[in-house]
Scaffold this motif. Structure first.
Motif, short mmCIF file in Angstrom:
data_model
loop_
_atom_site.label_atom_id
_atom_site.label_comp_id
_atom_site.label_asym_id
_atom_site.label_seq_id
_atom_site.Cartn_x
_atom_site.Cartn_y
_atom_site.Cartn_z
N GLY A 110 47.69 37.78 37.53
CA GLY A 110 46.80 38.30 38.55
C GLY A 110 46.85 39.78 38.80
N ARG A 111 47.56 40.56 37.99
CA ARG A 111 47.66 41.99 38.22
C ARG A 111 47.07 42.76 37.05
N VAL A 112 46.19 43.71 37.35
CA VAL A 112 45.64 44.57 36.30
C VAL A 112 45.91 46.02 36.60
N ARG A 148 42.01 39.82 30.74
CA ARG A 148 41.23 40.01 31.97
C ARG A 148 40.11 38.99 32.05
N ASP A 149 40.14 37.99 31.17
CA ASP A 149 39.10 36.98 31.16
C ASP A 149 39.69 35.57 31.17
N ASP A 187 47.63 51.45 35.46
CA ASP A 187 46.76 50.59 34.66
C ASP A 187 47.27 50.59 33.22
N GLY A 244 43.27 46.90 42.46
CA GLY A 244 42.74 45.56 42.63
C GLY A 244 43.57 44.49 41.94
N VAL A 245 43.39 43.25 42.42
CA VAL A 245 44.04 42.09 41.84
C VAL A 245 42.95 41.17 41.33
N ASP A 246 43.03 40.80 40.08
CA ASP A 246 42.04 39.95 39.44
C ASP A 246 42.70 38.61 39.10
N PRO A 247 42.25 37.50 39.68
CA PRO A 247 42.89 36.22 39.40
C PRO A 247 42.74 35.76 37.96
N ARG A 248 41.84 36.38 37.20
CA ARG A 248 41.65 36.00 35.80
C ARG A 248 42.52 36.85 34.87
N ALA A 249 43.36 37.69 35.46
CA ALA A 249 44.18 38.60 34.67
C ALA A 249 45.62 38.10 34.58
#
Length: 365
Positions: free
Chosen positions: A160-162, A185-186, A238, A166-171
């Protein structure tokens, strides 16, 4: 309120309990199974699910093979699934020796396992069964992921960390030795190497796209990543944009563990080792180095640690924090000593003379 510390060693898993994180009661090795040899087997990974408090332990068995045990009462009793929870599919020419890292997603039932040989498994039932992430296993870079001294394994899994904004649950971010840092990231459909700026001193091209031996990656409360490499300490907001060296001021740029502060941005702990060939603490003194400015400067954090010559080092997963508002930091050494410190306080010894400490995990209960 109490704090539990699970300590994985070469000869089983131990549990320590404390009300103040200064004095501890230690028990173990815990009885995972009826067979005595399993209870004193090597434990390379312990995970505590922050949503359910289920404890996962990966233990070896020279007779029955490796497995994953789980406890739903914080280590008082243990269960092993009827079928091997982690196994490579029949069409994959690989065998599974151990888990190196458990990690947990936002969903309470989602568990990740970074394993040896270099692979990622996921569970959707809280760790009772796992499936291979084929997209990473089938990555075209795989032929260049060679075993390091600690084996060909994924030692870091950060769901969840990119990046810092921001935090992306697909990451998911993983780090391996050797291979380096990779991100999806997908949701795991594709994986991209994210090693720009990280050195590979043992290769002809010292800054390749991949092939770095990244020992550990930790992420801070602001989403900034800190990496301890095979010679090199780095940070980035990043990973896809590249890493910056922050090793200046450390007694050595070699080591295995790094821990970011879970509450305070810019603060991280480092555990230096002399070099890739001399696995001893610099100056033969047990020491922790701390930065409070994102790696611009470092200072010793040694109050309470032994002042006499010391020869044990801290391995990749043998350092952690807890989830308290005022966090505690913990680490164990290869000579069987374990220490804890509440942020801003001195180190206090949790245990001494345990077997070789491989991993530690803390939880507030």
């Amino acid at each position: 309120m109490a704090f539990l510390l699970f300590i994985g060693t070469r000869k089983g898993v131990f549990r320590a309990i404390s009300d103040d994180r200064r004095t501890w009661e230690v028990r173990g090795p815990l009885r995972l199974a009826a067979e005595e040899h399993i209870n004193v087997a090597g434990v390379y990974a312990v995970g505590v699910n922050p949503h359910t408090r289920r404890v996962l332990v990966s233990a070896e068995s020279t007779h029955f093979g490796p497995s994953v045990w789980f406890s739903d009462d914080l280590g008082d009793s243990w269960n092993e699934p009827d079928r091997a929870p982690i196994a490579f599919p029949e069409d994959v020419d690989a065998s599974f020796p151990r888990v190196w890292q458990f990690a947990f997603g936002d969903d309470p039932d989602t568990v990740y396992a970074g394993v040896e040989p270099t692979a990622l498994f996921t569970s959707t039932d809280g760790g009772t069964s796992f499936e291979l992430v084929r997209s990473l296993w089938d990555h075209p870079h795989r032929s260049g992921w060679y075993p390091g001294a600690g084996g060909a394994a994924i030692h870091t899994v950060l769901p969840g960390r990119v990046r810092a904004d921001g935090v992306d649950p697909r990451a998911v971010t993983v780090a391996m030795s050797t291979g380096g840092v990779y991100q999806t990231r997908d949701g795991g459909t594709t994986w991209t190497a994210a090693n720009r700026g990280i050195s590979a001193v043992f290769m002809p091209d010292q800054f390749p796209e991949y092939g770095q031996c990244v020992h550990k990656v930790s992420v801070g409360s602001d989403g900034v990543f800190y990496a301890q490499n095979h010679h090199g300490v780095y940070r980035t907001a990043d990973p896809a944009a590249g890493w910056t060296s922050i090793a200046d001021g450390l007694p050595s740029d070699f080591g295995f563990a790094v821990v970011a502060h879970p509450r305070v941005p810019g603060t991280a702990l480092n555990f230096p080792v002399i070099s890739q060939t001399v696995h001893l603490p610099p100056e033969h003194r047990l020491q922790v180095q701390r930065t409070d400015d994102g790696g611009a400067t470092w200072r010793p954090m040694t109050d309470g640690l032994p002042t006499e010559p010391y020869y044990g080092i801290v391995l990749r997963d043998a350092a952690c924090t807890d989830s308290s508002d005022l966090p505690g930091f913990y680490f164990g050494t290869r000579t069987g000593d374990v220490y804890a410190a509440v942020d801003g306080d001195r180190w206090h010894r949790v245990a001494a003379h345990l077997p070789d400490v491989l991993c530690v995990r803390a939880v507030e209960v």
